[in-house]
Design a protein around this motif. Structure first.
Motif, PDB file in Angstrom:
ATOM      1  N   MET A  36     -19.248  52.689  28.473  1.00 60.37           N
ATOM      2  CA  MET A  36     -20.212  52.663  27.400  1.00 60.37           C
ATOM      3  C   MET A  36     -20.688  54.088  27.138  1.00 60.37           C
ATOM      4  N   ILE A  37     -20.803  54.442  25.869  1.00 68.21           N
ATOM      5  CA  ILE A  37     -21.239  55.772  25.443  1.00 68.21           C
ATOM      6  C   ILE A  37     -22.564  55.645  24.712  1.00 68.21           C
ATOM      7  N   LEU A  38     -23.499  56.531  25.042  1.00 62.87           N
ATOM      8  CA  LEU A  38     -24.786  56.574  24.364  1.00 62.87           C
ATOM      9  C   LEU A  38     -24.772  57.717  23.364  1.00 62.87           C
ATOM     10  N   GLU A  39     -25.001  57.388  22.112  1.00 60.43           N
ATOM     11  CA  GLU A  39     -25.209  58.397  21.067  1.00 60.43           C
ATOM     12  C   GLU A  39     -26.711  58.599  20.944  1.00 60.43           C
ATOM     13  N   LEU A  40     -27.149  59.839  20.986  1.00 61.11           N
ATOM     14  CA  LEU A  40     -28.563  60.156  20.813  1.00 61.11           C
ATOM     15  C   LEU A  40     -28.696  61.048  19.590  1.00 61.11           C
ATOM     16  N   ALA A  41     -29.444  60.560  18.606  1.00 61.30           N
ATOM     17  CA  ALA A  41     -29.691  61.334  17.389  1.00 61.30           C
ATOM     18  C   ALA A  41     -31.167  61.693  17.330  1.00 61.30           C
ATOM     19  N   ASP A  42     -31.467  62.982  17.291  1.00 64.36           N
ATOM     20  CA  ASP A  42     -32.827  63.489  17.170  1.00 64.36           C
ATOM     21  C   ASP A  42     -33.042  63.773  15.685  1.00 64.36           C
ATOM     22  N   ILE A  43     -33.896  62.967  15.053  1.00 64.62           N
ATOM     23  CA  ILE A  43     -34.056  62.996  13.600  1.00 64.62           C
ATOM     24  C   ILE A  43     -35.446  63.500  13.241  1.00 64.62           C
ATOM     25  N   ARG A  44     -35.505  64.469  12.336  1.00 66.38           N
ATOM     26  CA  ARG A  44     -36.779  64.998  11.813  1.00 66.38           C
ATOM     27  C   ARG A  44     -36.805  64.680  10.319  1.00 66.38           C
ATOM     28  N   ILE A  45     -37.860  63.968   9.904  1.00 64.20           N
ATOM     29  CA  ILE A  45     -37.948  63.589   8.490  1.00 64.20           C
ATOM     30  C   ILE A  45     -39.059  64.376   7.793  1.00 64.20           C
ATOM     31  N   GLN A  46     -39.071  64.267   6.474  1.00 67.34           N
ATOM     32  CA  GLN A  46     -40.084  64.930   5.665  1.00 67.34           C
ATOM     33  C   GLN A  46     -41.459  64.311   5.941  1.00 67.34           C
ATOM     34  N   PRO A  47     -42.510  65.122   6.006  1.00 66.93           N
ATOM     35  CA  PRO A  47     -43.860  64.594   6.244  1.00 66.93           C
ATOM     36  C   PRO A  47     -44.268  63.554   5.198  1.00 66.93           C
ATOM     37  N   GLY A  48     -44.992  62.547   5.666  1.00 63.52           N
ATOM     38  CA  GLY A  48     -45.518  61.527   4.762  1.00 63.52           C
ATOM     39  C   GLY A  48     -44.536  60.442   4.371  1.00 63.52           C
ATOM     40  N   LYS A  49     -43.335  60.464   4.920  1.00 61.28           N
ATOM     41  CA  LYS A  49     -42.295  59.498   4.544  1.00 61.28           C
ATOM     42  C   LYS A  49     -42.030  58.459   5.635  1.00 61.28           C
ATOM     43  N   GLN A  50     -42.903  58.397   6.657  1.00 60.20           N
ATOM     44  CA  GLN A  50     -42.630  57.555   7.812  1.00 60.20           C
ATOM     45  C   GLN A  50     -42.443  56.074   7.451  1.00 60.20           C
TER      46      GLN A  50
END
Length: 100
Positions: free
Chosen positions: A1-15
């Motif tokens: 099994m492989i774990l993909e880890l994506a560190d995502i930064r989004i635009q402020p106020g769009k949560q």
């Protein structure tokens, strides 16, 4: 099994919009991909524009070739890409140890 880890930064106020988009993208696109075995999405507390997406794949190739080289990848990016502040950092991991 492989774990993909994506560190995502989004635009402020769009949560709120991103919360719905990432869940829809996983349910409608990624969950149907060959080798997909599960996911988790974590939201930042101290950094509310930061998300960590982890996806379990049966093999590395299921992610890097089967999914990323398919039309489904473009569909996934169309759903979540407009929210990115910067391109996500994506890495893969193999399990070393775990608790029972």
């Amino acid at each position: 099994m492989i774990l993909e880890l994506a560190d995502i930064r989004i635009q402020p106020g769009k949560q709120a919009e991103f919360d719905a988009a990432i869940q829809r993208g996983v349910a409608d696109v990624i969950s149907k991909a060959k080798g997909f075995s599960g996911f988790k999405v974590h939201k930042g507390i101290e950094s509310p524009e930061r998300y960590v997406l982890t996806i379990l794949w049966k093999t590395l190739e299921n992610h890097t070739m089967d999914f990323r080289e398919s039309p489904a990848f473009a569909e996934w990016r169309a759903i979540i890409g407009p929210f990115f502040a910067v391109p996500p950092t994506v890495e893969h991991f193999s399990l070393l140890a775990e608790s029972e």
